[in-house]
Write a protein that holds these residues in place. Structure first.
Motif, mmCIF file in Angstrom:
data_model
loop_
_atom_site.group_PDB
_atom_site.id
_atom_site.type_symbol
_atom_site.label_atom_id
_atom_site.label_comp_id
_atom_site.label_asym_id
_atom_site.label_seq_id
_atom_site.Cartn_x
_atom_site.Cartn_y
_atom_site.Cartn_z
ATOM 1 N N PRO A 23 0.827 -1.219 0.000
ATOM 2 C CA PRO A 23 0.000 0.000 0.000
ATOM 3 C C PRO A 23 0.855 1.261 0.000
ATOM 4 O O PRO A 23 1.792 1.390 0.786
ATOM 5 C CB PRO A 23 -0.820 -0.123 1.288
ATOM 6 N N GLY A 24 0.502 2.171 -0.883
ATOM 7 C CA GLY A 24 1.212 3.448 -0.966
ATOM 8 C C GLY A 24 2.378 3.451 -1.925
ATOM 9 O O GLY A 24 2.875 4.513 -2.300
ATOM 10 N N ILE A 25 2.843 2.279 -2.355
ATOM 11 C CA ILE A 25 3.993 2.197 -3.253
ATOM 12 C C ILE A 25 3.535 2.365 -4.702
ATOM 13 O O ILE A 25 2.530 1.788 -5.114
ATOM 14 C CB ILE A 25 4.737 0.863 -3.076
ATOM 15 N N SER A 26 4.314 3.159 -5.474
ATOM 16 C CA SER A 26 4.000 3.377 -6.886
ATOM 17 C C SER A 26 5.276 3.315 -7.705
ATOM 18 O O SER A 26 6.370 3.602 -7.210
ATOM 19 C CB SER A 26 3.329 4.738 -7.094
ATOM 20 N N VAL A 27 5.120 2.952 -8.950
ATOM 21 C CA VAL A 27 6.224 2.961 -9.905
ATOM 22 C C VAL A 27 5.970 4.100 -10.879
ATOM 23 O O VAL A 27 4.892 4.188 -11.474
ATOM 24 C CB VAL A 27 6.321 1.623 -10.668
ATOM 25 N N GLY A 28 6.924 4.996 -11.006
ATOM 26 C CA GLY A 28 6.733 6.148 -11.893
ATOM 27 C C GLY A 28 8.054 6.722 -12.334
ATOM 28 O O GLY A 28 9.038 5.995 -12.511
ATOM 29 N N THR A 29 8.092 8.040 -12.533
ATOM 30 C CA THR A 29 9.306 8.710 -12.983
ATOM 31 C C THR A 29 9.613 9.903 -12.091
ATOM 32 O O THR A 29 8.720 10.463 -11.448
ATOM 33 C CB THR A 29 9.176 9.202 -14.436
ATOM 34 N N ASP A 30 10.857 10.258 -12.048
ATOM 35 C CA ASP A 30 11.324 11.459 -11.367
ATOM 36 C C ASP A 30 12.214 12.208 -12.354
ATOM 37 O O ASP A 30 12.430 11.744 -13.477
ATOM 38 C CB ASP A 30 12.097 11.083 -10.096
ATOM 39 N N TRP A 31 12.754 13.352 -11.957
ATOM 40 C CA TRP A 31 13.617 14.125 -12.831
ATOM 41 C C TRP A 31 14.832 14.606 -12.054
ATOM 42 O O TRP A 31 14.819 14.700 -10.836
ATOM 43 C CB TRP A 31 12.872 15.319 -13.418
ATOM 44 N N GLU A 32 15.878 14.895 -12.788
ATOM 45 C CA GLU A 32 17.052 15.519 -12.205
ATOM 46 C C GLU A 32 17.624 16.513 -13.204
ATOM 47 O O GLU A 32 17.422 16.385 -14.411
ATOM 48 C CB GLU A 32 18.112 14.485 -11.831
ATOM 49 N N ARG A 33 18.337 17.522 -12.694
ATOM 50 C CA ARG A 33 18.921 18.539 -13.548
ATOM 51 C C ARG A 33 19.988 17.932 -14.456
ATOM 52 O O ARG A 33 20.810 17.125 -14.013
ATOM 53 C CB ARG A 33 19.553 19.641 -12.713
ATOM 54 N N SER A 34 19.973 18.315 -15.736
ATOM 55 C CA SER A 34 20.984 17.860 -16.685
ATOM 56 C C SER A 34 21.662 19.076 -17.300
ATOM 57 O O SER A 34 21.040 20.132 -17.474
ATOM 58 C CB SER A 34 20.352 16.998 -17.782
#
Length: 703
Positions: A223-234
């Motif tokens: 419960p509460g766990i999700s698979v998705g995307t994040d970002w970082e500065r390039s």
């Protein structure tokens, strides 16, 4: 028959009750209370049952926000200097009132599918995880002495105090967790640190395809766990301009302490990533964007029933800079090359580095900004473009244009009458004050000629006239006590000794030298030094603003790096322009153009004149023609940069300001090489040559 008379018998008294009246009364009260309770229960059940059942089934709606990618930073040609790269991530959204034992179990299960870093785990983090196991907590609570659970007055201590006592007790014998437990502890730390209904990243770097697949397969038990995307500065251009662009905090760093309250008041969360320096910080509200909003429906027992997106969020707006990345790279390369020449020649033993800046004199737009910082201990050189705005140096003769303008504005010379004697100044107890060329080279000079040969003597005589000095050789000289205020007042109008207003945080104002000695007397010798740029210290951006004011005929322009702010479209493309930076005139010099022409002509002669003592004739071949003023200041440096008590050695600070083309200025430059052991390499003119010719080629400027 005898009649016997009998007396009638008396009635016997009734036996009295042995139950006291007060007890009977108590029974009566109890009976009455029970009756009232039964009536109330009946009323609630019959009359209010439906409404109370509705309350049990009622829900609450809460707004939950989510982060969006930051806006990009682009150069003047639309090329990305700073962007965002997407990456796979495993996130956790904390439910309402979730207990630590639930998170403990979930963290343990996640370790079967996920590997995380554990190097930031503290001993306290490990103990918190260990005690989140109810069995462990119960065992150690049982070992606590009564004094750690109950106060002296018999009341129970708070749960927080009891827990801290439990931690203290465990800590005495705790030897640490196994590697597998540390994995779970690291996950548990992230989960427990989240706020209710907030989302945090369990892992957002180096997530493998296997980890994504296995977690996706077991989401129903997590419960509460999700698979998705994040970002970082390039940064497509590597380290170029990084010191100008600045940095962004990580999720674990969150909001910086120095601005925590302010950012929280603006709606930020503690773990939000924000700009922490320079452009990223200066334009944080623009780059941050608008968070997504979802309406979450929560039942009375704090279970999430549904979630609907109200606003998808808006990615941060983009910054379009005034800098052309190609030209910026060329200036950086030229600065690095020429500074390395100085190192090879042994001229940088005491050097702080070298700096260069170019701006549009008509608008204030920054065209390039570069810096090299020299670590004297390790001799390593690193990017330090911000030194252009936050380092101050005594710049030398480069500021003489402002001195001449001050004399013209003060009325002690005019465009047609500005010849002064070029005889050295002899003061009591002070070495002769003269120019670099031999005494007697010139008997007198005009303002234009004085700029061409960089006469210190001319500038000192000019200030003596402004101060109504009663000069007699080898005698004590008195000056009007307001001479420092007067000179600095003129200098300030051109930006020297004043913050320029550039759109970057951390700009320095400059350093003013003392005006009075210990006895309260005017420092006459220092006033003379100030006249030819060998006393007060300025930033290089101030020099650029000063020479731009000369070039454009009297308008002190505010320097700026951000040309416009541009929205991001819904499909991620560049959207419409939100704001466009308008050139800002900070002040206008109240002087006729004939005054400026005197200074411009002198600076033209510095490069293109015929006098053998001209200081930048090596630039004469550059076409279209430029105007410039070189500077060489006497400076000092410590032999040991880490010891403020170490001996001082005399050094040379070499500078240059210029603008081009002379007839229609489109670029103004300022460079400085502080604390060199020698300026025999003429590094200031070498760098000026490359900056001007590269700009001409890039912008197809021809004679």
């Amino acid at each position: 028959m005898n009649i016997i008379n009998r007396k009638p018998k008396k009635k016997q008294n009734r036996e009295k009750s042995h139950i006291p009246f007060r007890l009977n009364f108590l029974f009566f009260i109890v009976f009455a209370l029970f009756a009232a309770l039964i009536i109330q229960l009946a009323r609630l059940q019959v009359l209010g049952g439906a409404s109370y059942q509705a309350m049990v089934n009622s829900t609450d709606k809460t707004i939950v926000t989510g982060n969006v990618p930051r806006g990009m930073v682009l150069d003047s040609k639309g090329r990305v200097l700073v962007g965002n790269s997407a990456k796979s991530a495993i996130s956790y959204t904390k439910n309402m009132n979730v207990l630590s034992d639930k998170m403990y179990k979930e963290a343990n299960e996640l370790t079967q599918y996920l590997t995380v870093k554990t190097d930031t785990l503290s001993k306290r983090d490990q103990i918190d995880y260990y005690l989140s196991n109810p069995a462990n907590l119960k065992k150690w609570n049982a070992k606590l002495p009564k004094s750690k659970k109950v106060a002296a007055d018999g009341s129970e201590l708070s749960t927080k105090k009891v827990y801290q006592s439990t931690i203290d007790l465990v800590e005495k014998t705790f030897t640490g967790l196994s590697d597998e437990q540390k994995q779970a502890a690291a996950i548990f730390k992230i989960m427990s640190g989240a706020y209710q209904l907030s989302t945090v990243y369990i892992k957002n770097s180096d997530v493998t395809d296997k980890e994504i697949a296995e977690i996706s397969e077991h989401l129903t038990s997590l419960p509460g766990i999700s698979v998705g995307t994040d970002w970082e500065r390039s940064y497509p251009n590597g380290s170029s301009m990084r010191s100008i662009i600045g940095s962004v905090s990580t999720e674990s760093q969150g909001l910086p302490e120095d601005s925590l309250k302010s950012l929280l008041a603006q709606g930020y969360s503690r773990n939000d990533r924000v700009g922490t320096s320079y452009l990223e910080k200066q334009y944080e509200t623009v780059l941050h964007g608008s968070k997504s909003q979802s309406e979450v429906e929560v039942s009375a027992n704090n279970q999430i029933l549904s979630s609907s997106v109200l606003f998808k969020g808006q990615k941060g707006s983009n910054l379009n800079l005034t800098i052309d990345q190609t030209y910026q790279t060329q200036v950086e390369a030229a600065l690095k090359k020429i500074y390395n020449q100085a190192k090879t020649a042994g001229a940088t033993t005491y050097s702080d580095g070298a700096y260069a800046v170019a701006m549009n004199p008509k608008t204030g737009a920054i065209l390039a900004m570069a810096g090299e910082s020299n670590d004297r201990t390790t001799t390593e050189v690193s990017d330090d473009a911000l030194g252009v705005i936050n380092h101050t140096f005594v710049m030398g003769s480069a500021v003489k244009g402002a001195t001449v303008m001050g004399g013209l504005m003060d009325g002690v010379i005019t465009p047609t009458d500005n010849t002064l004697p070029d005889t050295p100044i002899y003061l009591v107890g002070t070495p002769v004050k003269k120019s670099v060329y031999p005494v007697g080279t010139f008997s007198s000079l005009t303002a234009q000629s004085a700029l061409e040969v960089s006469s210190n003597i001319y500038m000192m005589h000019l200030i003596m006239k402004e101060a109504n000095a009663d000069y007699v050789a080898n005698s004590k000289m008195n000056m009007s006590p307001d001479i420092f205020t007067k000179m600095r007042g003129y200098f300030n109008q051109f930006g020297l000794g004043q913050k320029t207003g550039i759109d970057l945080p951390g700009e320095a104002k400059g350093i003013e030298g003392a005006t009075l000695d210990s006895g309260g007397n005017t420092l006459v010798g220092s006033a003379l030094d100030l006249s030819y740029g060998n006393y007060d210290a300025y930033t290089l951006i101030q020099l650029a603003q000063y020479i731009s004011t000369i070039a454009n005929g009297g308008k002190r322009m505010k320097p700026y790096l951000v040309d416009s702010i541009q929205q991001t479209g819904t499909d991620g493309s560049l959207g419409k322009i939100e704001t466009k930076t308008a050139p800002t005139v900070l002040n206008t010099i109240d002087a006729p153009q004939s005054y400026f022409n005197v200074v411009k002509e002198g600076m033209y002669n510095v490069v293109n004149g015929s006098n053998a003592w001209g200081t930048a004739h090596t630039l004469k071949d550059i076409k279209p023609t430029l105007a410039a003023k070189t500077g060489t200041a006497q400076s000092f440096a410590r032999t040991d940069p880490n010891d403020s008590t170490s001996a001082q050695v005399e050094t040379v600070t070499s500078s240059l300001v210029g603008f081009a083309p002379y007839d229609d200025p489109q670029i103004a430059i300022a460079v400085v090489f502080p604390n060199l052991t020698s300026d025999d390499g003429h590094y200031n003119t070498l760098l000026a040559r490359e900056m001007i010719t590269d700009y001409y080629k890039l912008n197809n400027i021809k004679e």
